[in-house]
Every structure is written in structure tokens, then in C-alpha cells.
Design a protein around this motif. Sequence first.
Motif, PDB file in Angstrom:
ATOM      1  N   GLY A  25       8.325   0.275  -1.733  1.00 27.65           N
ATOM      2  CA  GLY A  25       8.264   0.636  -3.153  1.00 27.65           C
ATOM      3  C   GLY A  25       7.901   2.064  -3.498  1.00 27.65           C
ATOM      4  N   HIS A  26       7.254   2.815  -2.589  1.00 29.87           N
ATOM      5  CA  HIS A  26       6.557   4.020  -3.075  1.00 29.87           C
ATOM      6  C   HIS A  26       7.455   5.177  -3.512  1.00 29.87           C
ATOM      7  N   HIS A  27       8.760   5.092  -3.232  1.00 30.84           N
ATOM      8  CA  HIS A  27       9.656   6.145  -3.728  1.00 30.84           C
ATOM      9  C   HIS A  27      10.186   5.845  -5.139  1.00 30.84           C
ATOM     10  N   TYR A  41      -0.347   6.418   3.607  1.00 31.84           N
ATOM     11  CA  TYR A  41      -0.197   7.043   4.924  1.00 31.84           C
ATOM     12  C   TYR A  41       1.179   6.810   5.534  1.00 31.84           C
ATOM     13  N   ASP A  42       2.165   6.464   4.724  1.00 34.50           N
ATOM     14  CA  ASP A  42       3.566   6.464   5.143  1.00 34.50           C
ATOM     15  C   ASP A  42       3.937   7.906   5.526  1.00 34.50           C
ATOM     16  N   VAL A  43       4.914   8.054   6.409  1.00 33.39           N
ATOM     17  CA  VAL A  43       5.294   9.403   6.839  1.00 33.39           C
ATOM     18  C   VAL A  43       5.976  10.188   5.713  1.00 33.39           C
ATOM     19  N   HIS A  44       6.502   9.484   4.728  1.00 32.73           N
ATOM     20  CA  HIS A  44       7.170  10.140   3.590  1.00 32.73           C
ATOM     21  C   HIS A  44       6.225  10.217   2.393  1.00 32.73           C
ATOM     22  N   HIS A  45       6.419  11.253   1.588  1.00 30.09           N
ATOM     23  CA  HIS A  45       5.600  11.372   0.389  1.00 30.09           C
ATOM     24  C   HIS A  45       5.915  10.249  -0.595  1.00 30.09           C
ATOM     25  N   TYR A  68       4.249   2.639   8.285  1.00 30.99           N
ATOM     26  CA  TYR A  68       3.957   2.897   9.691  1.00 30.99           C
ATOM     27  C   TYR A  68       5.075   3.710  10.353  1.00 30.99           C
ATOM     28  N   ASP A  69       5.834   4.425   9.541  1.00 30.24           N
ATOM     29  CA  ASP A  69       6.871   5.295  10.112  1.00 30.24           C
ATOM     30  C   ASP A  69       6.306   6.634  10.574  1.00 30.24           C
ATOM     31  N   GLY A  70       4.975   6.791  10.524  1.00 31.36           N
ATOM     32  CA  GLY A  70       4.336   7.944  11.148  1.00 31.36           C
ATOM     33  C   GLY A  70       4.079   7.728  12.637  1.00 31.36           C
ATOM     34  N   GLU A  95       4.832  -0.474   3.359  1.00 27.87           N
ATOM     35  CA  GLU A  95       5.916   0.436   2.943  1.00 27.87           C
ATOM     36  C   GLU A  95       6.908   0.570   4.099  1.00 27.87           C
ATOM     37  N   GLY A  96       6.980   1.756   4.762  1.00 23.76           N
ATOM     38  CA  GLY A  96       7.981   1.964   5.798  1.00 23.76           C
ATOM     39  C   GLY A  96       7.513   1.559   7.183  1.00 23.76           C
ATOM     40  N   GLY A  97       8.361   1.911   8.176  1.00 22.64           N
ATOM     41  CA  GLY A  97       8.123   1.546   9.572  1.00 22.64           C
ATOM     42  C   GLY A  97       9.405   0.948  10.114  1.00 22.64           C
TER      43      GLY A  97
HETATM   44 ZN   LIG Z   1       8.509   6.152   4.869  1.00 27.68          ZN
END
Ligand SMILES: [Zn+2]
Length: 379
Positions: free
Chosen positions: A157-159, A195-199, A282-284, A324-326
Motif C-alpha cells: 500500500g505505501h506508494h 523500512y521498505d527499500v522504497h520510499h 523486506y525488499d531491503g 509491504e514489499g519483499g
Molecule cells: Zn518496496
Amino acid sequence: MFLVALLPGPALCYNAVLAYIWFYRHRARDASCGPMSTAIAINPRHAAHDEPRHVEQASRLRAIIAALDSSGLRPSLVELPVRAATDAQLRAVHRERMVELVRWSANRASSWIDHDTYTTPATWDAATMAAGTAITVVDAVVGGSVRNAFALVRPPGHHATPGASMGFCLFNNIAVAARHALDGLGVGRVAIVDYDVHHGNGTQDIFFADDRVLFCSTHASPLYPGTGAEREIGTGPGHGTTLNLPLPHGVGDAGFARVFDELIVPAIRRYRPDLILVSAGYDGHWADPLGPLTLSVAGYTALTARLVALAEDVCNGRIALVLEGGYNLKALAACVMASLHVLCRREPGPDPFGPSGEPEPDVSALIARLQHGHPLLAV
Ligand SMILES: [Zn+2]
């Protein structure tokens, strides 16, 4: 004192030691994850939104659920029933035209809202349930029926901004839940850590002028969506309640630990929220195909432990994570499982992937600039 001697920097020492002492003291006192403690909520309609050729696909959540089932942890968790977010809850953060566009798109054949955000005929159900899943965990944590919780959702959702779905995201799940906490549950202030790798550009946009939400984001820079500069700190009443940490490629466990200990934790202590929400992307992780940062599973676990300890200190332990991601399925599942163990105050076990082994760029200059330049941190 032994730990203090091992760790560089006074702020780093202070916060790391506090997190360590809190986590292990509570682990010793409450080694099992009893009922009414840690909850999960799983979007029951997530798999209806699927495109197997896309990295954001149903197998992501299936991998997490499989890991959950094989771990033996699932019976110890409270599983919350989920309802879809209402139109009113969605429109509290999104413009009506945007909500209707998602409804219209998702009721047609499979299509694309932008070049990387797909819809299927069932996307409306999946997306409204995803937002509803985030609301569900916030209701439980704020209501006190559980100590903390993790919303296992997709689509992420965060985008999603007030006016547009983008970046695999239909509705901004964590923002919908935060607004519900503020307006529906009487919560005074919410801190969101992303703390997702994307803003988390969408979350930032939604709360940029709102001093009831402190938004802290760590993200790789440069990287999609290109926002999240240090100078983006909020506006109007929200001036100083956005904290962006754009990180050079290759930052991993050590750099993240410093950024949390020297910037994010002090900022949240000063803000004193009533609830902490985490955009848990967790895409970081170093094995992720989309992210250029080099966090390990153990590194993510340490960040989550800091936030759980911080929540105990500042808001009676009220913390909820929203996925979020990962996109490396094994790394994603391992990171989620480790975070769930931390929420349950259980030992997460060894990191199945280990560290990246790559040298990290130094983040001292970024930390110094923000310590002296950000309104919430400058002394
Ligand atoms: Zn991401």
C-alpha cells in the motif's frame, strides 16, 4: 557495560543496550507466546489479485503462510477475522475519484492502472480487504485485546497517494489504518516507520501536513519512486513530522542500526506517539531482486526488536506491522517469521541466509546533517 564498550557512539550504545535489555528481560519472563498476546490478520482475498508474470504475486503471501505453518508458531498466535475497509474509510485518505477508478478498473477484465500496477476482476475485493486487514490489527492493538500484531497483506500500500494507485499498490493500507486510529479510535498521535527499500511516497503525501502522524522512512536512493529527500520534512502544521533517510546503495545492518539508534528512535521518543505502525517491507534484504540495500534477516530482526522495545517505552507496547514489499520469496518468509518471533518475544533462531558480506558505505554524514538540521532532532 560490556555491551556499551563494544558499540561505537553514545546514542547507538544507549538505544541498543535499552533494546537488548528490554527484549531479553521480557523474553526471560514470558518465554511462550500465550493467547491474547500477538495477533496476525491475513487478507483472505489476497490470492484473487494475482499476475504470475509480476513480482507482486500471490505466491508471496503463500510463502509466508507456508513458513508460518511449518514453524510451529501459528497455534500460538491470535488470528483475527477480517472485514473489508468501507468506502468511508478509504475516502478518509483517498480522493473519491481515485477510489472509483479502482472499483471501475477492477470490475473489468484484467488491466493495468499504470505501467507496473495491475488489476484483475477481483482486485476490488482484494484491495479493500487488504486495507481492512490493516484496520483489523489496529483495532485489536488499540483496543487492548492483543499486545501487538502483524497484518499479512497484499497488494501492498505505501506508494498509493491520495489521488493515485501506483507502484503495485491499490490503496494505502497503513495510511487507512492510521487515519482510522486517529479519527475512529481517538488515538492522538501515530508514528509510522517505513523500512521498505522504497520510499513510502503515498504515506508521506497523505500525512505531509498532519502533525498527528510522524512518518519516518528509510529507503535506497536513488530508487523508485524518486521521492524521500532529506529536505522533505512536512509542511504547515506537519512541519517537522516527516523524517526521510535516503540511504546510499549497499547500506546494510550496521548502517541501518546507526540510523535507527541515532535518528529514528530519538525522533520517536521526542514525538511520543500513542501507537507505532510499521510499513514492513523486506525488499531491503540483500537477496531481494528489486532492492540495492544489503540488510540481512538478522539485521531486519534487530530493527524490529528496537521498535518493539521502543513501543514498550513510549506507548504501552502498542505496535502493529503491515506488510509491504519483499520479492525473494524465501528471504521474505524468513524476515516475516523473524519479525513475528520478535513480536512474540521468542528467540528468532539463526539467520538462514547470513549477512551479505559486502562492505558498507558510511552514513555518518547523513546522520550528522539530520541531527543538526531536522526540527525534531536538532537541539
Ligand atoms: Zn518496496
